[in-house]
Design an enzyme around this catalytic site. Sequence first.
Site, PDB file in Angstrom:
ATOM      1  N   THR A 126       0.737  -1.105  -0.187  1.00  0.00           N
ATOM      2  CA  THR A 126       0.034   0.006   0.003  1.00  0.00           C
ATOM      3  C   THR A 126       0.922   1.338  -0.202  1.00  0.00           C
ATOM      4  OG1 THR A 126      -1.496   1.343   1.453  1.00  0.00           O
ATOM      5  CG2 THR A 126      -0.058  -0.092   2.508  1.00  0.00           C
ATOM      6  N   ASP A 127       0.303   2.455  -0.310  1.00  0.00           N
ATOM      7  CA  ASP A 127       0.793   3.536  -0.489  1.00  0.00           C
ATOM      8  C   ASP A 127       1.273   4.308   0.868  1.00  0.00           C
ATOM      9  OD1 ASP A 127      -1.547   4.459  -0.070  1.00  0.00           O
ATOM     10  OD2 ASP A 127      -1.618   5.724  -1.469  1.00  0.00           O
ATOM     11  N   GLU A 128       0.296   3.624   1.878  1.00  0.00           N
ATOM     12  CA  GLU A 128       0.407   3.985   3.173  1.00  0.00           C
ATOM     13  C   GLU A 128       1.503   3.883   3.877  1.00  0.00           C
ATOM     14  OE1 GLU A 128      -3.307   3.386   5.702  1.00  0.00           O
ATOM     15  OE2 GLU A 128      -4.304   3.234   3.741  1.00  0.00           O
ATOM     16  N   TYR A 154      -1.657  -0.475  11.178  1.00  0.00           N
ATOM     17  CA  TYR A 154      -1.665  -1.244   9.987  1.00  0.00           C
ATOM     18  C   TYR A 154      -0.566  -0.831   8.909  1.00  0.00           C
ATOM     19  CZ  TYR A 154      -3.557  -1.542   5.048  1.00  0.00           C
ATOM     20  OH  TYR A 154      -3.488  -1.593   3.543  1.00  0.00           O
ATOM     21  N   LYS A 158       2.123  -3.413   7.208  1.00  0.00           N
ATOM     22  CA  LYS A 158       2.345  -3.598   5.705  1.00  0.00           C
ATOM     23  C   LYS A 158       3.943  -3.098   5.645  1.00  0.00           C
ATOM     24  CE  LYS A 158      -0.103  -4.441   2.954  1.00  0.00           C
ATOM     25  NZ  LYS A 158      -0.656  -6.014   2.337  1.00  0.00           N
TER      26      LYS A 158
HETATM   27  P1  NAD Z   1     -10.194  -6.990   2.841  1.00  0.00           P
HETATM   28  O1  NAD Z   1     -10.064  -6.682   4.115  1.00  0.00           O
HETATM   29  O2  NAD Z   1     -11.400  -6.433   1.862  1.00  0.00           O
HETATM   30  O3  NAD Z   1      -9.670  -8.469   2.406  1.00  0.00           O
HETATM   31  C1  NAD Z   1      -8.870  -9.128   3.218  1.00  0.00           C
HETATM   32  C2  NAD Z   1      -9.251 -10.668   2.809  1.00  0.00           C
HETATM   33  O4  NAD Z   1      -8.182 -11.147   3.474  1.00  0.00           O
HETATM   34  C3  NAD Z   1     -10.433 -11.062   3.252  1.00  0.00           C
HETATM   35  O5  NAD Z   1     -10.949 -12.017   2.665  1.00  0.00           O
HETATM   36  C4  NAD Z   1      -9.920 -11.949   4.631  1.00  0.00           C
HETATM   37  O6  NAD Z   1     -10.862 -12.946   4.924  1.00  0.00           O
HETATM   38  C5  NAD Z   1      -8.638 -12.364   4.323  1.00  0.00           C
HETATM   39  N1  NAD Z   1      -7.587 -12.759   5.372  1.00  0.00           N
HETATM   40  C6  NAD Z   1      -7.454 -11.874   6.491  1.00  0.00           C
HETATM   41  N2  NAD Z   1      -6.340 -12.233   7.269  1.00  0.00           N
HETATM   42  C7  NAD Z   1      -6.238 -13.396   6.851  1.00  0.00           C
HETATM   43  C8  NAD Z   1      -5.428 -14.768   7.306  1.00  0.00           C
HETATM   44  N3  NAD Z   1      -4.666 -14.595   8.187  1.00  0.00           N
HETATM   45  N4  NAD Z   1      -5.455 -15.947   6.427  1.00  0.00           N
HETATM   46  C9  NAD Z   1      -6.174 -15.905   5.470  1.00  0.00           C
HETATM   47  N5  NAD Z   1      -6.986 -14.891   4.964  1.00  0.00           N
HETATM   48  C10 NAD Z   1      -7.130 -13.862   5.461  1.00  0.00           C
HETATM   49  O7  NAD Z   1      -8.800  -6.028   2.020  1.00  0.00           O
HETATM   50  P2  NAD Z   1      -8.538  -5.237   0.627  1.00  0.00           P
HETATM   51  O8  NAD Z   1      -9.096  -3.913   0.739  1.00  0.00           O
HETATM   52  O9  NAD Z   1      -9.245  -6.400  -0.397  1.00  0.00           O
HETATM   53  O10 NAD Z   1      -7.156  -5.532   0.407  1.00  0.00           O
HETATM   54  C11 NAD Z   1      -6.339  -6.396  -0.071  1.00  0.00           C
HETATM   55  C12 NAD Z   1      -4.855  -6.256   0.048  1.00  0.00           C
HETATM   56  O11 NAD Z   1      -4.572  -4.997  -0.725  1.00  0.00           O
HETATM   57  C13 NAD Z   1      -4.273  -5.825   1.443  1.00  0.00           C
HETATM   58  O12 NAD Z   1      -2.952  -6.633   1.546  1.00  0.00           O
HETATM   59  C14 NAD Z   1      -4.177  -4.197   1.390  1.00  0.00           C
HETATM   60  O13 NAD Z   1      -3.043  -3.992   2.399  1.00  0.00           O
HETATM   61  C15 NAD Z   1      -4.039  -4.127   0.107  1.00  0.00           C
HETATM   62  N6  NAD Z   1      -4.326  -2.697  -0.288  1.00  0.00           N
HETATM   63  C16 NAD Z   1      -5.457  -2.272  -0.007  1.00  0.00           C
HETATM   64  C17 NAD Z   1      -6.266  -0.972  -0.696  1.00  0.00           C
HETATM   65  C18 NAD Z   1      -7.432  -0.538  -0.615  1.00  0.00           C
HETATM   66  O14 NAD Z   1      -7.786   0.484  -0.939  1.00  0.00           O
HETATM   67  N7  NAD Z   1      -8.347  -1.414   0.040  1.00  0.00           N
HETATM   68  C19 NAD Z   1      -5.143  -0.325  -0.932  1.00  0.00           C
HETATM   69  C20 NAD Z   1      -3.779  -0.661  -1.199  1.00  0.00           C
HETATM   70  C21 NAD Z   1      -3.154  -1.865  -0.733  1.00  0.00           C
HETATM   71  P1  TYD Z   2     -10.513   4.323   4.498  1.00  0.00           P
HETATM   72  O1  TYD Z   2     -11.465   3.997   3.583  1.00  0.00           O
HETATM   73  O2  TYD Z   2     -10.693   3.841   6.085  1.00  0.00           O
HETATM   74  O3  TYD Z   2      -9.174   4.085   3.854  1.00  0.00           O
HETATM   75  P2  TYD Z   2      -7.788   4.501   4.338  1.00  0.00           P
HETATM   76  O4  TYD Z   2      -7.719   5.024   5.804  1.00  0.00           O
HETATM   77  O5  TYD Z   2      -6.918   3.344   4.359  1.00  0.00           O
HETATM   78  O6  TYD Z   2      -7.370   5.721   3.468  1.00  0.00           O
HETATM   79  O7  TYD Z   2     -10.765   6.121   4.832  1.00  0.00           O
HETATM   80  C1  TYD Z   2     -10.685   6.810   3.582  1.00  0.00           C
HETATM   81  C2  TYD Z   2     -10.703   8.120   4.183  1.00  0.00           C
HETATM   82  O8  TYD Z   2     -11.736   8.609   4.664  1.00  0.00           O
HETATM   83  C3  TYD Z   2      -9.760   8.571   5.418  1.00  0.00           C
HETATM   84  O9  TYD Z   2      -9.007   9.687   5.364  1.00  0.00           O
HETATM   85  C4  TYD Z   2     -10.470   8.226   6.530  1.00  0.00           C
HETATM   86  C5  TYD Z   2     -11.877   9.002   5.985  1.00  0.00           C
HETATM   87  N1  TYD Z   2     -12.982   8.051   6.653  1.00  0.00           N
HETATM   88  C6  TYD Z   2     -14.162   9.116   7.248  1.00  0.00           C
HETATM   89  O10 TYD Z   2     -14.070  10.530   7.043  1.00  0.00           O
HETATM   90  N2  TYD Z   2     -15.109   8.689   7.713  1.00  0.00           N
HETATM   91  C7  TYD Z   2     -15.461   7.299   7.808  1.00  0.00           C
HETATM   92  O11 TYD Z   2     -16.304   6.622   8.442  1.00  0.00           O
HETATM   93  C8  TYD Z   2     -14.200   6.336   7.400  1.00  0.00           C
HETATM   94  C9  TYD Z   2     -14.650   4.995   7.250  1.00  0.00           C
HETATM   95  C10 TYD Z   2     -13.137   7.103   6.544  1.00  0.00           C
END
Ligand code: NAD
Ligand code: TYD
Length: 340
Positions: A126-128, A154, A158
């Site tokens: 992630t970019d985080e 988090y 990562k």
């Molecule tokens: P999500 O929380 O929607 O899904 C995570 C999945 O992993 C779930 O299906 C969960 O059951 C499974 N899981 C969790 N712990 C597990 C374990 N110990 N063993 C097996 N399975 C397990 O997450 P997401 O938003 O789909 O993110 C997927 C990946 O992408 C993550 O690694 C996250 O860090 C990365 N990512 C997400 C975003 C975003 O905007 N959502 C952006 C950049 C990177």
């Molecule tokens: P989020 O979807 O949790 O992603 P991330 O924290 O990984 O960027 O949140 C996106 C942005 O929205 C973040 O700046 C936090 C804000 N946010 C709210 O303002 N209200 C909410 O209820 C949530 C879940 C997030």
Amino acid sequence: MPNILVTGGAGFIGSNFVYYMLEKHPDYRIVCIDSLTYAGNLSTLEKALQNENFRFVKADITDREAVDKLFGEENFTAVVNFAAESHVDRSIESPEVFLKTNILGTQVLMDMARKYGNIRYHQVSTDEVYGDLPLDRPDLFFTEETPIHTSSPYSASKASADLLVMAYYRTYKLPVTISRCSNNYGPYHFPEKLIPLMIINALHGKSLPVYGDGLNVRDWLYVEDHCKAIDMILHGGRIGEVYNIGGHNERANIDVVKTVLSILGKDESLITYVKDRPGHDMRYAIDPTKIKNELGWYPETTFENGIKKTVEWYLQNEAWWQEIVSGEYMNYYEKMYKDR
Ligand code: NAD
Ligand code: TYD
């Protein structure tokens, strides 16, 4: 036949990736391992389960024995690790499981990738991991050279995993790549995250909790564009390299929320400013030059189109999210938002 292990495939991005790969590469075998935490949903994979090239295994990536058994049964040609605890707010409440899954889970997968023939390994990051950028410097972007500088448990978990991945490359010559992506949105996004939470609350006529002043900026990427980028990295990325994925789609949270309301035809009076998230990152913004120049990737979906498609998906797939918000999710919501 290429045989790809997709971890976390019952979650948001992993499931979109499963569907993307099954369609793009009908001659590939895709195996998903997922422990089905609160964020994993087997019904999301319903259509994939009808495809004979797809297999689902319910197991935890930190369970060394179970993962070893699976690698022994399959002849994997690549691993793509999406499995993670992914919600910043939850990591602030209970960091431990983030360290376990995100770091130790990564280690187990890479150990098995080594044991079973030095299998190609891709880490979805992630970019985080880069921390945040100030709002008054719109000229600054995250490049792959930006130092790691994390804010939340988090992002720290990562970043730790990323360091471990690079250590396995250097020490054991495991053929790895890492992608660091900005905020995704699209179908199957779990309702605790900003965009689906706002869509669902607005549909219920509930208040929309915006943290702080709502000016925090995220760089939004339609999930399908992310899946395409990972596929390109798997096939053409250079081993041992990090690729940033994002696409100059920066929006302040408050503008995202107002856009959702306007698409739904709901009133802005639903917006409520609530207590800020501790350590809240101000701005994320990716410089995608490397992946564009090396692999020809660019984000195809504009935010305007992507957000309309996303709202439409939630309107048409109410059964999917109703099942989630009618269960344990409400306890989470009460706990996280009642004192805000
Ligand atoms: P999500 O929380 O929607 O899904 C995570 C999945 O992993 C779930 O299906 C969960 O059951 C499974 N899981 C969790 N712990 C597990 C374990 N110990 N063993 C097996 N399975 C397990 O997450 P997401 O938003 O789909 O993110 C997927 C990946 O992408 C993550 O690694 C996250 O860090 C990365 N990512 C997400 C975003 C975003 O905007 N959502 C952006 C950049 C990177
Ligand atoms: P989020 O979807 O949790 O992603 P991330 O924290 O990984 O960027 O949140 C996106 C942005 O929205 C973040 O700046 C936090 C804000 N946010 C709210 O303002 N209200 C909410 O209820 C949530 C879940 C997030």
